[in-house]
Design a protein around this motif. Structure first.
Motif, PDB file in Angstrom:
ATOM      1  N   THR A   1       0.821  -4.107   3.005  1.00  0.00           N
ATOM      2  CA  THR A   1       2.247  -4.465   3.001  1.00  0.00           C
ATOM      3  C   THR A   1       2.663  -5.118   1.687  1.00  0.00           C
ATOM      4  O   THR A   1       3.751  -4.852   1.183  1.00  0.00           O
ATOM      5  CB  THR A   1       2.567  -5.401   4.175  1.00  0.00           C
ATOM      6  OG1 THR A   1       1.741  -6.563   4.099  1.00  0.00           O
ATOM      7  CG2 THR A   1       2.316  -4.712   5.507  1.00  0.00           C
TER       8      THR A   1
ATOM      9  N   SER B   1       3.977  -1.938  -0.222  1.00  0.00           N
ATOM     10  CA  SER B   1       5.258  -1.962   0.506  1.00  0.00           C
ATOM     11  C   SER B   1       5.230  -1.096   1.759  1.00  0.00           C
ATOM     12  O   SER B   1       6.225  -0.435   2.100  1.00  0.00           O
ATOM     13  CB  SER B   1       6.400  -1.514  -0.414  1.00  0.00           C
ATOM     14  OG  SER B   1       6.486  -2.352  -1.553  1.00  0.00           O
ATOM     15  N   VAL B   2       4.107  -1.087   2.424  1.00  0.00           N
ATOM     16  CA  VAL B   2       3.977  -0.322   3.659  1.00  0.00           C
ATOM     17  C   VAL B   2       4.796  -1.012   4.753  1.00  0.00           C
ATOM     18  O   VAL B   2       4.707  -2.231   4.927  1.00  0.00           O
ATOM     19  CB  VAL B   2       2.496  -0.218   4.083  1.00  0.00           C
ATOM     20  CG1 VAL B   2       2.354   0.405   5.460  1.00  0.00           C
ATOM     21  CG2 VAL B   2       1.717   0.588   3.052  1.00  0.00           C
ATOM     22  N   THR B   3       5.593  -0.245   5.455  1.00  0.00           N
ATOM     23  CA  THR B   3       6.421  -0.811   6.519  1.00  0.00           C
ATOM     24  C   THR B   3       5.544  -1.229   7.701  1.00  0.00           C
ATOM     25  O   THR B   3       4.426  -0.734   7.863  1.00  0.00           O
ATOM     26  CB  THR B   3       7.449   0.216   7.015  1.00  0.00           C
ATOM     27  OG1 THR B   3       6.750   1.307   7.629  1.00  0.00           O
ATOM     28  CG2 THR B   3       8.307   0.723   5.867  1.00  0.00           C
ATOM     29  N   PRO B   4       6.042  -2.150   8.543  1.00  0.00           N
ATOM     30  CA  PRO B   4       5.277  -2.534   9.729  1.00  0.00           C
ATOM     31  C   PRO B   4       4.905  -1.337  10.600  1.00  0.00           C
ATOM     32  O   PRO B   4       3.800  -1.287  11.156  1.00  0.00           O
ATOM     33  CB  PRO B   4       6.226  -3.491  10.458  1.00  0.00           C
ATOM     34  CG  PRO B   4       7.063  -4.085   9.379  1.00  0.00           C
ATOM     35  CD  PRO B   4       7.268  -2.975   8.392  1.00  0.00           C
ATOM     36  N   GLU B   5       5.812  -0.358  10.714  1.00  0.00           N
ATOM     37  CA  GLU B   5       5.532   0.815  11.539  1.00  0.00           C
ATOM     38  C   GLU B   5       4.372   1.622  10.966  1.00  0.00           C
ATOM     39  O   GLU B   5       3.466   2.056  11.699  1.00  0.00           O
ATOM     40  CB  GLU B   5       6.780   1.703  11.635  1.00  0.00           C
ATOM     41  CG  GLU B   5       7.929   1.089  12.420  1.00  0.00           C
ATOM     42  CD  GLU B   5       8.699   0.042  11.618  1.00  0.00           C
ATOM     43  OE1 GLU B   5       8.509  -0.041  10.372  1.00  0.00           O
ATOM     44  OE2 GLU B   5       9.483  -0.704  12.236  1.00  0.00           O
ATOM     45  N   LYS B   6       4.371   1.818   9.646  1.00  0.00           N
ATOM     46  CA  LYS B   6       3.293   2.586   9.025  1.00  0.00           C
ATOM     47  C   LYS B   6       1.984   1.803   9.023  1.00  0.00           C
ATOM     48  O   LYS B   6       0.907   2.378   9.159  1.00  0.00           O
ATOM     49  CB  LYS B   6       3.689   2.988   7.598  1.00  0.00           C
ATOM     50  CG  LYS B   6       4.764   4.058   7.556  1.00  0.00           C
ATOM     51  CD  LYS B   6       5.054   4.506   6.128  1.00  0.00           C
ATOM     52  CE  LYS B   6       6.070   5.630   6.114  1.00  0.00           C
ATOM     53  NZ  LYS B   6       6.359   6.092   4.724  1.00  0.00           N
ATOM     54  N   LYS B   7       2.085   0.482   8.870  1.00  0.00           N
ATOM     55  CA  LYS B   7       0.880  -0.348   8.935  1.00  0.00           C
ATOM     56  C   LYS B   7       0.228  -0.223  10.304  1.00  0.00           C
ATOM     57  O   LYS B   7      -0.993  -0.071  10.411  1.00  0.00           O
ATOM     58  CB  LYS B   7       1.244  -1.802   8.647  1.00  0.00           C
ATOM     59  CG  LYS B   7       0.062  -2.758   8.728  1.00  0.00           C
ATOM     60  CD  LYS B   7       0.509  -4.204   8.640  1.00  0.00           C
ATOM     61  CE  LYS B   7       1.237  -4.632   9.895  1.00  0.00           C
ATOM     62  NZ  LYS B   7       1.570  -6.088   9.880  1.00  0.00           N
ATOM     63  N   ASN B   8       1.033  -0.289  11.354  1.00  0.00           N
ATOM     64  CA  ASN B   8       0.494  -0.173  12.704  1.00  0.00           C
ATOM     65  C   ASN B   8      -0.057   1.231  12.962  1.00  0.00           C
ATOM     66  O   ASN B   8      -1.052   1.394  13.680  1.00  0.00           O
ATOM     67  CB  ASN B   8       1.557  -0.525  13.734  1.00  0.00           C
ATOM     68  CG  ASN B   8       1.902  -2.005  13.718  1.00  0.00           C
ATOM     69  OD1 ASN B   8       1.126  -2.824  13.235  1.00  0.00           O
ATOM     70  ND2 ASN B   8       3.068  -2.351  14.247  1.00  0.00           N
TER      71      ASN B   8
END
Length: 215
Positions: free
Chosen positions: A119, A123-130
């Motif tokens: 993140t 800049s990975v979004t929370p959705e993509k991180k999950n």
């Protein structure tokens, strides 16, 4: 008394808490908050104990040991009663393979340090991180399911009829998988073993919700 530097949600620390409980070893839990104030694991005093700044760390009085599987193996050698590894070399290798698949292949890719780096630096979004987390957990646990389901040495627990080192690793990983809504429908053997483990006092006492630093 043994002193365990721990964080209630750390699956690595969770493994060691289970192992200590299964062996009936008393210990003092010393919480290390991995998020508050930039992470207490980054403070110089803790880095002196654990150079990588990870939990758990086990202090025996004269020595400090790091890395959860190394700590569990140390406990197994020093306190052999209520063994967490089976007797034969072949069976021990099997248990270690299951444990290391979880601790070395699945867990690191969902570690807090890794997720924070994704993140912060990309800049990975929370959705993509999950989605990243669920992908690697799913791939890894499907492999563990196969190791368990296809081997007659799997019993009530990962190996035989007593909880051991592999179970110490499996339960925390499944706890985290559930936190992130990872699908477990294709893993009936894993779910059966975890459900059995979670009925035992040693696992209940080690659960994140029952830790002094639980939030």
């Amino acid at each position: 008394m043994l002193k365990l530097y721990t964080y209630f949600r750390s699956s690595a620390a969770y493994r060691v808490r289970i192992a200590l409980n299964l062996k009936g070893l008393p210990y003092e839990a010393v919480p290390v908050h991995l998020v508050r104030d930039g992470g207490e694991q980054n403070q110089p005093a803790y880095r002196a104990r654990s150079p990588l700044g990870t939990v758990p760390a086990l202090e025996t009085g004269e020595r400090v040991f790091t890395q959860s599987l190394a700590i569990i193996e140390y406990l197994e050698e020093i306190y052999p009663q209520l063994a967490l590894l089976p007797a034969s070399a072949e069976s021990r290798a099997r248990v270690r393979a299951i444990a290391q698949t979880i601790a070395c292949d699945i867990h690191p890719l969902g570690n807090l340090r890794v997720l924070n780096y994704l993140t912060r630096e990309f800049s990975v979004t929370p959705e993509k991180k999950n989605a990243w987390y669920r992908h690697w957990v799913n791939e890894g646990l499907l492999a563990v399911e196969k190791l368990l389901a296809d081997d007659p040495r799997t019993g009530t627990f990962c190996h035989g009829e007593s909880a051991g080192m592999a179970d110490c690793c499996l339960v925390p990983q499944v706890f985290n998988a559930r936190r992130f809504n990872c699908p477990l429908d294709a893993m009936p053997t894993i779910r059966r073993i975890v459900d059995t483990c979670e009925q035992l006092p040693a696992f209940q006492k080690a659960a994140p919700a029952n830790q002094p630093d639980a939030e």
